[in-house]
Enzyme design. Structure first.
Site, PDB file in Angstrom:
ATOM      1  N   LYS A 144       0.838  -1.202   0.000  1.00  0.00           N
ATOM      2  CA  LYS A 144       0.000   0.000   0.000  1.00  0.00           C
ATOM      3  C   LYS A 144       0.874   1.253   0.000  1.00  0.00           C
ATOM      4  O   LYS A 144       0.505   2.281  -0.581  1.00  0.00           O
ATOM      5  CB  LYS A 144      -0.944   0.000   1.204  1.00  0.00           C
ATOM      6  CG  LYS A 144      -2.046  -1.062   1.128  1.00  0.00           C
ATOM      7  CD  LYS A 144      -3.131  -0.763   2.147  1.00  0.00           C
ATOM      8  CE  LYS A 144      -3.887  -1.976   2.614  1.00  0.00           C
ATOM      9  NZ  LYS A 144      -4.685  -2.679   1.649  1.00  0.00           N
ATOM     10  N   LYS A 203      -2.738   0.842   9.269  1.00  0.00           N
ATOM     11  CA  LYS A 203      -2.983  -0.395   8.522  1.00  0.00           C
ATOM     12  C   LYS A 203      -1.696  -1.037   8.039  1.00  0.00           C
ATOM     13  O   LYS A 203      -0.654  -0.394   7.978  1.00  0.00           O
ATOM     14  CB  LYS A 203      -3.976  -0.177   7.383  1.00  0.00           C
ATOM     15  CG  LYS A 203      -3.717   0.955   6.440  1.00  0.00           C
ATOM     16  CD  LYS A 203      -4.704   0.874   5.257  1.00  0.00           C
ATOM     17  CE  LYS A 203      -5.460   2.144   5.030  1.00  0.00           C
ATOM     18  NZ  LYS A 203      -6.122   2.211   3.719  1.00  0.00           N
ATOM     19  N   GLY A 256      -8.252  -7.765   2.709  1.00  0.00           N
ATOM     20  CA  GLY A 256      -9.417  -8.371   3.349  1.00  0.00           C
ATOM     21  C   GLY A 256      -9.856  -7.646   4.613  1.00  0.00           C
ATOM     22  O   GLY A 256     -10.545  -8.218   5.445  1.00  0.00           O
ATOM     23  N   HIS A 270     -16.952   3.958   0.439  1.00  0.00           N
ATOM     24  CA  HIS A 270     -15.968   3.207  -0.342  1.00  0.00           C
ATOM     25  C   HIS A 270     -16.496   3.150  -1.779  1.00  0.00           C
ATOM     26  O   HIS A 270     -17.524   2.543  -2.036  1.00  0.00           O
ATOM     27  CB  HIS A 270     -15.807   1.795   0.225  1.00  0.00           C
ATOM     28  CG  HIS A 270     -14.906   0.916  -0.593  1.00  0.00           C
ATOM     29  ND1 HIS A 270     -13.679   0.477  -0.140  1.00  0.00           N
ATOM     30  CD2 HIS A 270     -15.053   0.417  -1.841  1.00  0.00           C
ATOM     31  CE1 HIS A 270     -13.120  -0.261  -1.091  1.00  0.00           C
ATOM     32  NE2 HIS A 270     -13.941  -0.315  -2.137  1.00  0.00           N
ATOM     33  N   HIS A 304     -14.435  -3.586   8.149  1.00  0.00           N
ATOM     34  CA  HIS A 304     -13.757  -3.164   6.918  1.00  0.00           C
ATOM     35  C   HIS A 304     -13.867  -4.202   5.808  1.00  0.00           C
ATOM     36  O   HIS A 304     -13.088  -4.202   4.864  1.00  0.00           O
ATOM     37  CB  HIS A 304     -12.278  -2.838   7.160  1.00  0.00           C
ATOM     38  CG  HIS A 304     -12.063  -1.910   8.309  1.00  0.00           C
ATOM     39  ND1 HIS A 304     -12.540  -0.626   8.306  1.00  0.00           N
ATOM     40  CD2 HIS A 304     -11.454  -2.086   9.506  1.00  0.00           C
ATOM     41  CE1 HIS A 304     -12.217  -0.048   9.456  1.00  0.00           C
ATOM     42  NE2 HIS A 304     -11.572  -0.913  10.203  1.00  0.00           N
ATOM     43  N   GLU A 341      -9.354   1.513  -5.677  1.00  0.00           N
ATOM     44  CA  GLU A 341     -10.270   1.832  -4.581  1.00  0.00           C
ATOM     45  C   GLU A 341     -10.036   3.256  -4.075  1.00  0.00           C
ATOM     46  O   GLU A 341      -8.888   3.682  -3.906  1.00  0.00           O
ATOM     47  CB  GLU A 341     -10.094   0.833  -3.430  1.00  0.00           C
ATOM     48  CG  GLU A 341     -10.455  -0.596  -3.827  1.00  0.00           C
ATOM     49  CD  GLU A 341     -10.503  -1.561  -2.648  1.00  0.00           C
ATOM     50  OE1 GLU A 341     -11.269  -2.534  -2.723  1.00  0.00           O
ATOM     51  OE2 GLU A 341      -9.767  -1.349  -1.646  1.00  0.00           O
ATOM     52  N   ARG A 368      -6.686  -7.990  -9.460  1.00  0.00           N
ATOM     53  CA  ARG A 368      -7.351  -9.272  -9.748  1.00  0.00           C
ATOM     54  C   ARG A 368      -8.807  -9.005 -10.056  1.00  0.00           C
ATOM     55  O   ARG A 368      -9.277  -7.884  -9.940  1.00  0.00           O
ATOM     56  CB  ARG A 368      -7.282 -10.149  -8.493  1.00  0.00           C
ATOM     57  CG  ARG A 368      -7.854  -9.388  -7.284  1.00  0.00           C
ATOM     58  CD  ARG A 368      -7.997 -10.238  -6.059  1.00  0.00           C
ATOM     59  NE  ARG A 368      -8.033  -9.446  -4.838  1.00  0.00           N
ATOM     60  CZ  ARG A 368      -9.098  -8.886  -4.312  1.00  0.00           C
ATOM     61  NH1 ARG A 368     -10.265  -9.004  -4.917  1.00  0.00           N
ATOM     62  NH2 ARG A 368      -9.038  -8.197  -3.197  1.00  0.00           N
TER      63      ARG A 368
HETATM   64  P1  ADP Z   1     -12.849  -7.883  -2.652  1.00  0.00           P
HETATM   65  O1  ADP Z   1     -11.953  -6.693  -2.429  1.00  0.00           O
HETATM   66  O2  ADP Z   1     -12.551  -8.690  -3.881  1.00  0.00           O
HETATM   67  O3  ADP Z   1     -14.292  -7.555  -2.525  1.00  0.00           O
HETATM   68  P2  ADP Z   1     -12.411  -8.538   0.063  1.00  0.00           P
HETATM   69  O4  ADP Z   1     -11.824  -7.187   0.227  1.00  0.00           O
HETATM   70  O5  ADP Z   1     -13.639  -8.891   0.816  1.00  0.00           O
HETATM   71  O6  ADP Z   1     -12.595  -8.883  -1.492  1.00  0.00           O
HETATM   72  O7  ADP Z   1     -11.345  -9.608   0.424  1.00  0.00           O
HETATM   73  C1  ADP Z   1     -10.081  -9.540  -0.155  1.00  0.00           C
HETATM   74  C2  ADP Z   1      -9.606 -10.929  -0.403  1.00  0.00           C
HETATM   75  O8  ADP Z   1      -9.445 -11.628   0.815  1.00  0.00           O
HETATM   76  C3  ADP Z   1     -10.581 -11.686  -1.264  1.00  0.00           C
HETATM   77  O9  ADP Z   1      -9.847 -12.171  -2.339  1.00  0.00           O
HETATM   78  C4  ADP Z   1     -11.131 -12.780  -0.376  1.00  0.00           C
HETATM   79  O10 ADP Z   1     -11.151 -14.027  -1.024  1.00  0.00           O
HETATM   80  C5  ADP Z   1     -10.152 -12.846   0.760  1.00  0.00           C
HETATM   81  N1  ADP Z   1     -10.877 -12.973   2.024  1.00  0.00           N
HETATM   82  C6  ADP Z   1     -11.949 -12.263   2.419  1.00  0.00           C
HETATM   83  N2  ADP Z   1     -12.354 -12.637   3.617  1.00  0.00           N
HETATM   84  C7  ADP Z   1     -11.522 -13.618   4.025  1.00  0.00           C
HETATM   85  C8  ADP Z   1     -11.423 -14.415   5.206  1.00  0.00           C
HETATM   86  N3  ADP Z   1     -12.275 -14.294   6.221  1.00  0.00           N
HETATM   87  N4  ADP Z   1     -10.429 -15.302   5.270  1.00  0.00           N
HETATM   88  C9  ADP Z   1      -9.569 -15.447   4.264  1.00  0.00           C
HETATM   89  N5  ADP Z   1      -9.609 -14.720   3.126  1.00  0.00           N
HETATM   90  C10 ADP Z   1     -10.570 -13.829   3.007  1.00  0.00           C
HETATM   91  P1  ADP Z   2      -7.876  -3.838   2.435  1.00  0.00           P
HETATM   92  O1  ADP Z   2      -6.597  -4.114   1.688  1.00  0.00           O
HETATM   93  O2  ADP Z   2      -7.957  -4.624   3.681  1.00  0.00           O
HETATM   94  O3  ADP Z   2      -9.055  -3.922   1.545  1.00  0.00           O
HETATM   95  P2  ADP Z   2      -8.204  -0.941   2.327  1.00  0.00           P
HETATM   96  O4  ADP Z   2      -7.109   0.038   2.469  1.00  0.00           O
HETATM   97  O5  ADP Z   2      -8.750  -1.146   0.967  1.00  0.00           O
HETATM   98  O6  ADP Z   2      -7.729  -2.318   2.950  1.00  0.00           O
HETATM   99  O7  ADP Z   2      -9.389  -0.497   3.300  1.00  0.00           O
HETATM  100  C1  ADP Z   2     -10.468  -1.314   3.597  1.00  0.00           C
HETATM  101  C2  ADP Z   2     -11.593  -0.476   4.206  1.00  0.00           C
HETATM  102  O8  ADP Z   2     -11.144   0.193   5.391  1.00  0.00           O
HETATM  103  C3  ADP Z   2     -12.097   0.645   3.331  1.00  0.00           C
HETATM  104  O9  ADP Z   2     -13.081   0.193   2.430  1.00  0.00           O
HETATM  105  C4  ADP Z   2     -12.652   1.625   4.340  1.00  0.00           C
HETATM  106  O10 ADP Z   2     -13.908   1.230   4.802  1.00  0.00           O
HETATM  107  C5  ADP Z   2     -11.672   1.510   5.467  1.00  0.00           C
HETATM  108  N1  ADP Z   2     -10.575   2.490   5.339  1.00  0.00           N
HETATM  109  C6  ADP Z   2      -9.373   2.299   4.770  1.00  0.00           C
HETATM  110  N2  ADP Z   2      -8.610   3.406   4.847  1.00  0.00           N
HETATM  111  C7  ADP Z   2      -9.363   4.348   5.466  1.00  0.00           C
HETATM  112  C8  ADP Z   2      -9.138   5.713   5.872  1.00  0.00           C
HETATM  113  N3  ADP Z   2      -7.972   6.322   5.673  1.00  0.00           N
HETATM  114  N4  ADP Z   2     -10.154   6.366   6.480  1.00  0.00           N
HETATM  115  C9  ADP Z   2     -11.336   5.756   6.719  1.00  0.00           C
HETATM  116  N5  ADP Z   2     -11.587   4.480   6.399  1.00  0.00           N
HETATM  117  C10 ADP Z   2     -10.620   3.762   5.782  1.00  0.00           C
HETATM  118 MG    MG Z   3      -9.418  -2.764  -0.137  1.00  0.00          MG
END
Ligand code: ADP
Ligand code: ADP
Ligand code: MG
Length: 642
Positions: free
Chosen positions: A118, A146, A152, A196, A223, A263, A280
């Site tokens: 990230k 984070k 996930g 989001h 999240h 995102e 992906r």
């Molecule tokens: P996406 O961004 O594709 O909507 P998520 O953000 O929910 O998917 O999850 C990111 C990835 O982590 C996905 O590829 C999903 O298969 C995996 N994942 C989500 N939840 C879990 C979990 N509880 N345990 C293991 N892997 C997970």
């Molecule tokens: P992941 O790789 O686990 O998907 P992301 O960075 O995409 O992590 O963040 C997942 C979720 O966490 C976002 O969809 C949002 O709801 C919350 N989030 C992430 N960064 C922020 C931020 N700086 N402020 C508020 N919410 C956040």
């Molecule tokens: Mg994300």
């Protein structure tokens, strides 16, 4: 342009099935890989060829690069589709495929590597002129910590004051190291009230990049996305133009190929900030397919074969919305729920209603993989109609044998804030679905009728066994049932239900909701031992029949807290001899890459703590033993007498 003859799908569940479906329509043969646990799974039967790659744990099978690449070699696959999760964002896997002369259907390995961090992705976005979430000043709160390598939604921490910062930072670091093998963290401004919103992008190997509009995934728990839709109710044409431009310029800057998702967080002010790129196909890609009419997996395959992206920008037609149905227990902190899927009935699919699933009736839902059962996606001319369709589909879907979030999803879709399009990522979801005791009793009454009917028919089949003497049916004793943790004693006569007909799999009855005339419902019943799975359009209940004269231990006077899944003990919060109340935390496990707190369900005294910190535990393993207060008192009295 080369044409793939055969594609290996390095995944399982709904996404493997979904990829194979597209391969079929393209005339491409498929190869499944599977673990021991999945030997009877749908994705294995659907493929033209299948290769067993190892035991159930993902690291021994679906995460094993060597075994998957050798399965592709063995079967002569031209390409590998990684799906989502597992190895889909693993740069090492993408390069292992390249080295073996097999096409990896996704971006280039170095792009996956760069965007997998990230921190690195933020730098690239900034260089492309895309706004990123600001790094907060020292005294600016709230902050969000984070993991740079995270995904996930795991391991994030909101910090609201300077006093909490050090401790949260250290904890997040440990969590990131254990979950992702990399303790690198980043700290962002926590954007309050943000939505989001993500943009689907595609790049081909000829320098073209296009976007396929946005998806709004603001409804999240921890999240993690639960409900996703397109278009976003918060995005104006002006925001859409700026956001999709930003996503496309970032993709162009890094020479992005194949499918990806950029995102963003959209603040209430209308400003948006880049958060990450997922390299992906996304879980929620079907909503984009429904509003554009495109098959994104087909587009992925075509791009990987060397095709040029279509020159014309598709249109965004109508509104699509997806809900993720999980085997998890909303009444127990959404812990994954395991067991046999005894009842599984899907709503009728149409061009406006799609169900993507990899499970079937009778299969076992285990502890090893993501507990996603199905994605249900509805499409309509407008948002309100799409939501209504999705709600109706969830109501008519039957999933019993494991706990699911079905009713929780329905409650979300009926929530006023959500319906008004105002639910943001900080939206406080209802903790669980409220219990309707009166309705629970209706279901138990149906179970009683069903049991009496089957007892009667057994007696009439076996005339040599004299029927139990019962000249006055109202004198029959109450039957005891449990729904979740609540017990119900059901007498033979009741004023809420009148049976019309019954058979060995259903009961038709009039239900009297209030004074006056009844409404007719059909209740379907599926019995397994003392478990009754009853469903009707009023709802679905798992009813357990309790013994008439319960033994004290059988009624839950003694509790052992067991591990719901494989994991590692992080902390033990109780000691032997300590008194506990229902809901008190006993042990914290790390399982499924998340912290899971195991709690007491009875009032009592801790008799034994059976694990140590850092110990690895198996599913079902006993962690803590608790004796109820009464039993403990009896124990004390009897020892005092001696
Ligand atoms: P996406 O961004 O594709 O909507 P998520 O953000 O929910 O998917 O999850 C990111 C990835 O982590 C996905 O590829 C999903 O298969 C995996 N994942 C989500 N939840 C879990 C979990 N509880 N345990 C293991 N892997 C997970
Ligand atoms: P992941 O790789 O686990 O998907 P992301 O960075 O995409 O992590 O963040 C997942 C979720 O966490 C976002 O969809 C949002 O709801 C919350 N989030 C992430 N960064 C922020 C931020 N700086 N402020 C508020 N919410 C956040
Ligand atoms: Mg994300």
């Amino acid at each position: 342009m080369k044409h793939f003859r055969k594609i290996l799908v390095a995944n399982r569940g709904e996404i493997a099935v979904r990829i194979m479906r597209t391969c079929r329509t393209m005339g491409i043969e498929t190869v499944a890989v599977y673990s021991d646990f999945d030997r009877d799974a749908l994705h294995v039967r659907m493929a033209d060829q299948a290769v067993l790659i190892g035991p159930a744990p993902a690291r021994d099978s679906y995460l094993n690069i060597e075994k998957i690449v050798s399965a592709a070699r063995l079967t002569g696959a031209d390409a590998i589709h990684p799906g989502y999760g597992f190895l889909s964002e693993n740069a090492g896997f993408a390069s292992a495929c390249e080295e073996a002369g097999i096409v990896f259907i996704g971006p280039r390995a170095e792009v996956i590597r760069a965007l997998g961090s990230k921190n690195e992705a933020r730098k690239l976005a900034q260089e492309a002129g895309v706004p990123i979430v600001p790094t907060p000043a020292e005294h600016e709160f709230p902050k969000l910590i984070k993991a740079s390598a995270g995904g996930g939604g795991r391991g994030m921490r909101i910090v609201r004051s300077a006093a909490e910062f050090q401790e949260s930072f250290a904890a997040a670091q440990g969590e990131a190291e254990r979950a992702f093998g990399d303790g690198t963290l980043l700290v962002e401004r926590y954007i309050e009230g943000a939505r989001h919103v993500e943009v689907q992008i595609f790049g081909d190997h000829h320098g073209n990049v296009m976007h396929l509009f946005e998806r709004d995934c603001s409804l999240q728990r921890r999240h993690q996305k639960i409900i996703e839709e397109s278009p976003s109710p918060a995005v104006t044409p002006e925001i859409r133009r700026r956001m999709t431009d930003a996503a496309v310029s970032l993709a162009q800057k890094i020479g992005y190929t194949n499918a990806g998702t950029v995102e963003f967080l959209l603040a209430p002010s209308g400003d948006f900030y880049f958060i990450e790129v997922n390299t992906r196909i996304q879980v929620e890609h079907p909503v984009t397919e429904m509003v554009t009419g495109l098959d994104l997996v087909r587009l992925q395959i075509e791009v990987a074969q060397g095709a040029t992206l279509p020159a014309a920008q598709p249109e965004q037609m109508g509104h699509a919305i997806e809900a993720r149905l999980y085997a998890e227990d909303p009444a127990n902190e959404f812990l994954p729920s395991t067991g046999v899927l005894h009842v599984w009935q899907l709503p009728e699919a149409s061009t406006a209603l799609r169900v993507d699933t990899g499970v079937e009736e009778g299969i076992e839902i285990g502890v090893y993989y993501d507990p996603l059962l199905a994605k249900i996606i509805a499409h309509a001319g407008d948002r309100e109609s799409a939501i209504r369709k999705l709600t109706h589909a969830l109501r008519s879907l039957a999933a019993q044998g494991v706990q699911t979030n079905r009713e929780f999803l329905i409650a979300l879709l009926e929530n006023e804030e959500f319906l008004a399009g105002r639910a943001h990522t900080g939206f406080q979801l209802p903790a669980s679905v409220p219990v309707d005791e009166a309705l629970d009793r209706v279901f138990c009454a149906v179970a009683r009728i069903y049991i009496e009917r089957s007892e009667q028919s057994r007696r009439s089949i076996l005339p040599s066994i004299p029927p139990r003497f019962r000249n006055n049916p109202t004198a029959a004793p109450a039957m005891k049932f449990a729904i979740g943790s609540r017990d119900h004693a059901i007498n033979p006569s009741n004023s809420v239900l009148e049976v019309l007909t019954s058979s060995n799999d259903h009961v038709d009855a009039l239900v009297f909701h209030s004074q006056g005339r009844g409404v007719r419902y059909r209740f379907h019943i599926c019995q397994h031992g003392t478990d009754y799975y009853v469903r009707s359009s009023l709802g679905q209940r798992h009813i357990q029949r309790l013994p008439r004269f319960p033994e004290r231990t059988a009624a839950g006077q003694h509790q052992s807290a067991n591990s719901p899944m494989p994991g590692q003990v992080l902390r033990i919060l109780v000691a032997e001899g300590q008194s506990v109340e229902p809901g008190d935390a006993l042990v914290v496990l790390e399982a499924m890459k998340m912290e899971q707190t195991i709690k007491a369900t009875i009032q009592g005294v801790v008799r034994a703590v059976l694990v140590k910190a850092a110990e690895v535990v198996a599913p079902g393993q006993m962690l803590v033993e608790i004796e109820s207060v009464e039993d403990a008192n009896e124990h004390a009295n009897s020892s005092a007498k001696h």
